[in-house]
Design a protein around this motif. Structure first.
Motif, short mmCIF file in Angstrom:
data_model
loop_
_atom_site.label_atom_id
_atom_site.label_comp_id
_atom_site.label_asym_id
_atom_site.label_seq_id
_atom_site.Cartn_x
_atom_site.Cartn_y
_atom_site.Cartn_z
N HIS A 25 -5.00 6.18 1.50
CA HIS A 25 -4.01 5.78 0.51
C HIS A 25 -4.70 5.66 -1.02
O HIS A 25 -5.36 4.56 -1.10
N SER A 26 -4.57 6.41 -2.13
CA SER A 26 -4.65 6.26 -3.29
C SER A 26 -3.48 6.21 -4.04
O SER A 26 -2.43 6.68 -3.74
N GLU A 47 -7.21 -1.87 -6.21
CA GLU A 47 -7.52 -0.80 -5.30
C GLU A 47 -8.29 -1.25 -4.13
O GLU A 47 -8.30 -0.67 -2.98
N GLN A 48 -9.37 -2.22 -4.42
CA GLN A 48 -10.13 -2.59 -3.34
C GLN A 48 -9.50 -3.47 -2.22
O GLN A 48 -9.64 -3.19 -1.23
N ASP A 61 -6.60 2.26 0.52
CA ASP A 61 -7.63 2.49 1.18
C ASP A 61 -8.06 3.98 1.23
O ASP A 61 -7.53 4.67 0.34
N GLU A 62 -8.94 4.28 1.96
CA GLU A 62 -9.15 5.72 2.18
C GLU A 62 -8.40 6.87 2.17
O GLU A 62 -8.36 7.81 1.37
N ARG A 105 0.69 -1.21 -0.16
CA ARG A 105 0.03 0.01 0.12
C ARG A 105 0.94 1.11 -0.11
O ARG A 105 0.73 2.28 -0.69
#
Lengths: 270, 301, 282
Positions: free
Chosen positions: A167-168, A159-160, A164-165, A123
């Motif tokens: 971390h893009s 991405e799923q 996460d919220e 991530r």
């Protein structure tokens, strides 16, 4: 005058060639051609299944999972192909048939000494927080992050599971719209990291274990390797007629064997 | 002449089709290009305007984040990407193109020019995907590993170089026309006054051909701005502002082509809106080139 | 505008000439290198099987026949649209009007159309032909879109060809009793034919090399097209897909070679036609 004759000869040759090739247009038993549309991840497999089923009886278009779901709803395709899970709103009216399981493998250059990452590390790498391989025990080499384009089912799945919220995927990541292309890019850049479907793995890239589990057919089939998604065929209501026949073929022994040969994990044969 | 006599016999007494009808039909055909333009404008606007108005053009053009999955539609990184890559292409294409045009128009013997000019125009026909392919095979690895450069190789630099080569035929072709349009009298007069060939070129011919050359550059720019395939293959397509020439970038064209296959709803509309921006830019460049050329036509003797 | 005197004029002359020739040589060399490299690598893949067999494994094996046929159909459709429309438009501009606001705006419109990026044509074709008119991804959608794209080329070249026909031809024909249209049809057009053909052939060349506009209108279906409503993959789209997916380098080079050779042949044809026209009026 002679140009005219040349034109006619060329056209005649092309037509003759078209008629004489092995896969001449043979209509299926009821003359109906099945149309599939959707995920580009599933497309090559659908084409292989189509080849084995009988060339000319199945047409495969791409367009992406979202487009495939829509095509199934609208009826513009007999079977919609989706490599991502459907949101509740999309499911209404559609029947999902899982035809195979696809793992998403995280890959690095073949020479990369790193053999695995934790989910947290993955991530951070993709968010651009970890920027050098030495931060996770590798060589002193800048990490080249590579991703699929926005809208891709594979990226969605990645991405799923991984992001996460907070971390893009970093905006400095290289973007390609092609799975095979992503693999090629990783195989050429010693500092690269990327993700492809399990079937895309080849000796030129090195799959990384995630949280200690390496992506293999068994580990995907029994769920230990968590980065995976089902390949789903969608039909408006229960599949019938030519569509049913094709789906039956895909789920049959030969169809599933073909899937395994191509690198997918099979589902239980019905 | 004999042919015409024979035809004359055929004409005599032939009931001619209503010439007016023919003229109307031909006028209709002539308007086809303009009406196509109108049609394109209509449809691109129809698909793209809603999201543009919804978000506000300023937010759209000035937004710094492009993440359609999360509803962010900022085009600024791509505008910057297009700008950097286009300028880079001109940096390479203009000097080389001008040099080529001057050489062929002023220095080369007629036979050489007759051989090389069509050759260069022939090479303009190479598909952009082939250029992109060569870029992927050679340029990108070279930038990544060959020496002081570095980075992932997929970069604004790679795109600039490939685009620079691609606009060469355009710039050379139009510049040669501009140079050849300069009356020979200008050159003769300059030489008669004692100037060398080179002084004549820089002091007399180039200034006289200036607006034509500027038009060539602008049209080359238009070609670079509109190029899609080659750029997708070598630029890296990262959704960020290019910080250095070695950064991966994404152009407006690549933005559309990359995501168009999958996009639905607002995302698709945003891509059409990107198309509107591109459309406006290319029309403006075209108009600019026309104005520049027009000035020249008005000014010269 | 005079440059500062860094060197004595004669030396500056030599230096400048040398620099210019080197630059020109580099340009031509780069362009030739690109073609040469592709053809050299691809030539070994070429064979009768390659050209006439169908692709297997998404193009990794077999041949490229469907793409060759698709390219032919899509280009043919484009020409069917662009040639009549374009020549008619050129005839109007060259024969029926004086310079006026109308002709100037028609000309600007044509120039503007010529400068529009191909991806915009792809978007338009997708929104208009594929979606609104409901033709779907098909040879028809692709051909119509490409036809509109090459229209300016045909108009421009045909108009030049018509204008190159000496006035005398028209005057004599009309003095012999022909109406305006008859004189155009029977005398002027045939005389301008090589030039008009040049425009059409150049348009074909452009259509064959086009990728962005075709992907979004004709689709990517890798099979032999049997009707104009079938989706089809042209050679350039196939090459692009092979490259981007990393399917097969050999197949990619082979396809590129066929593509490049086809376009070179088309362009050489166009130029020899153009030479025939200009030689006639020398």
């Amino acid at each position: 005058m002679s140009a005219h004759r040349i034109c006619r000869t060329v056209v005649a040759l092309l037509i003759a060639a078209g008629c004489s090739t092995a896969d001449a247009h043979t209509p299926s038993q009821d003359g109906v051609v099945v149309t599939l549309a959707g995920s580009t991840s599933i497309q090559p497999f659908a084409e292989r299944w189509a080849e084995e089923y009988g060339a000319g009886r199945v047409i495969v278009q791409s367009g992406g999972s979202t487009a495939g779901i829509k095509a199934a709803h609208d009826g513009t395709a007999d079977i919609g192909m989706s490599s991502r899970s459907l949101v509740p709103a999309e499911i209404t009216g559609l029947v999902q048939t899982v035809v195979a399981r696809d793992g998403i493998a995280v890959i690095a250059h073949a020479s990369n000494p790193v053999s695995g990452v934790t989910l947290a590390q993955l991530r951070s790498i993709y968010a651009g927080e970890i920027t050098n391989w030495r931060e996770i025990g590798g060589r002193d080499l800048r990490i080249t992050v590579i991703t699929r384009e926005d809208g891709s089912g594979t990226r969605d799945a990645f991405e799923q599971f991984v992001m996460d919220e907070t971390h893009s995927i970093t905006t400095s990541a290289l973007v390609t719209a092609y799975s095979g292309g992503l693999r090629k890019m990783v195989s050429q850049d010693p500092g690269a990291i990327g993700y492809v479907t399990f079937s895309q793995l080849n000796p030129q890239v090195r799959p990384l274990a995630v949280d200690g589990v390496a992506p293999t057919e068994p580990s995907i089939a029994d769920g230990r390797y968590r980065l995976q998604r089902p390949f789903v065929f969608l039909t408006r209501g229960e599949p019938t007629g030519a569509a049913r026949a094709f789906i039956d073929f895909v789920l049959s022994g030969p169809g599933q064997q073909l899937a395994r040969e191509e690198g997918l994990a099979p589902v239980a044969v019905q | 002449m004999m042919m015409m006599m024979r035809r004359a016999r055929a004409w005599a007494g032939t009931a001619s089709l209503s010439d007016e009808l023919i003229e109307r039909a031909l006028l209709f055909a002539a308007l086809s290009a303009v009406s196509t333009l109108a049609l394109i404008t209509l449809f691109i606007l129809r698909e793209g305007l809603p999201v543009l108005l919804d978000r506000g053009p300023l937010a759209f053009l000035g937004g710094v984040r492009w993440a359609p999955g999360r509803g962010h539609f900022g085009l600024l990184p791509m505008i910057a990407g297009t700008a950097v890559v286009t300028i880079g292409a001109l940096v390479i294409g203009v000097p080389l193109g001008l040099a080529g045009a001057i050489t062929l128009a002023e220095l080369a013997p007629r036979r050489v020019r007759q051989l090389l000019k069509p050759t260069i125009e022939l090479l303009a026909g190479i598909p952009s995907v082939v250029y992109g392919f060569i870029g992927m095979e050679f340029l990108v690895p070279l930038i990544r590993t060959g020496g002081p450069l570095g980075g992932p190789g997929y970069s604004a630099l790679a795109a600039s170089i490939i685009l620079g080569i691609m606009v060469l035929p355009t710039i050379i072709g139009i510049s040669i026309d501009a140079l050849e349009a300069v009356p020979q009298g200008y050159r003769d007069g300059s030489r008669a006054l004692g100037a060398t060939h080179w002084q004549t070129i820089t002091g007399v011919v180039l200034p006289a051909a200036r607006s034509g050359i500027v038009a060539a550059v602008i049209l080359g720019m238009g070609r670079a701005v509109g190029e899609t395939m080659a750029v997708i293959m070598v630029a890296g397509n990262a959704v960020q502002f290019p910080t250095t020439i070695l950064s991966p970038v994404r152009t407006l064209t690549a933005n559309i082509a990359l995501e168009m296959s999958y996009a639905t709803g607002a995302h698709a509309q945003a891509l059409f809106a990107t198309g509107i921006v591109l459309f406006v830019i290319s029309l403006s460049l075209n108009a600019l080139a026309g104005v520049v050329r027009g000035t020249h036509r008005g000014a010269a003797g | 505008m005079t440059l500062p005197r860094l060197l004595p004029p004669r030396v500056a002359q030599r230096v400048a000439s040398l620099a210019l020739w080197i630059a020109t040589g580099a340009t031509v060399g780069a362009l030739l290198f690109i073609i040469g490299f592709v053809v050299r690598r691809g030539a070994s893949t070429l064979s009768w099987e390659f050209l006439f067999a169908s692709p297997r494994h998404s193009g990794a094996l077999g041949g490229i026949l469907p793409t060759v046929v698709s390219t032919f159909y899509v280009s043919a459709a484009a020409v069917i649209v662009a040639a009549p429309l374009g020549v008619a438009a050129a005839v109007y501009l060259a024969e029926y009007t004086k310079e006026s606001r109308l002709t100037r705006s028609i000309r600007s419109g044509t120039e503007a159309l010529a400068g529009i990026p191909s991806i915009i044509f792809g978007l338009f074709g997708f929104a208009f032909f594929v979606t609104t008119l409901g033709m779907g991804w098909s040879i028809l959608s692709g051909g119509l879109t490409l036809g509109l794209m090459i229209l300016p080329t045909v108009i421009r070249t045909s108009e030049e060809a018509l204008r190159a026909v000496p006035r005398a031809y028209r005057d004599v024909a009309q003095s012999l009793g022909a109406s305006k249209w008859q004189s155009i049809r029977t005398v002027v057009l045939p005389a301008a034919a090589p030039g008009v053909m040049t425009g059409v052939v150049l348009g074909i060349g452009r259509a064959v090399s086009e990728t962005a506009a075709v992907i979004f209108t004709a689709g990517v279906a890798l099979k032999m097209p049997w009707s104009p409503f079938d989706s089809a993959r042209t050679m350039s789209v196939h090459f692009y897909t092979l490259t981007m997916e990393g399917i097969s380098d050999d197949m990619a080079y082979g396809t590129a070679t066929v593509l490049v050779v086809t376009i070179l042949v088309i362009n050489i044809t166009a130029y020899s036609l153009m030479n025939r026209l200009t030689r006639k009026y020398r």
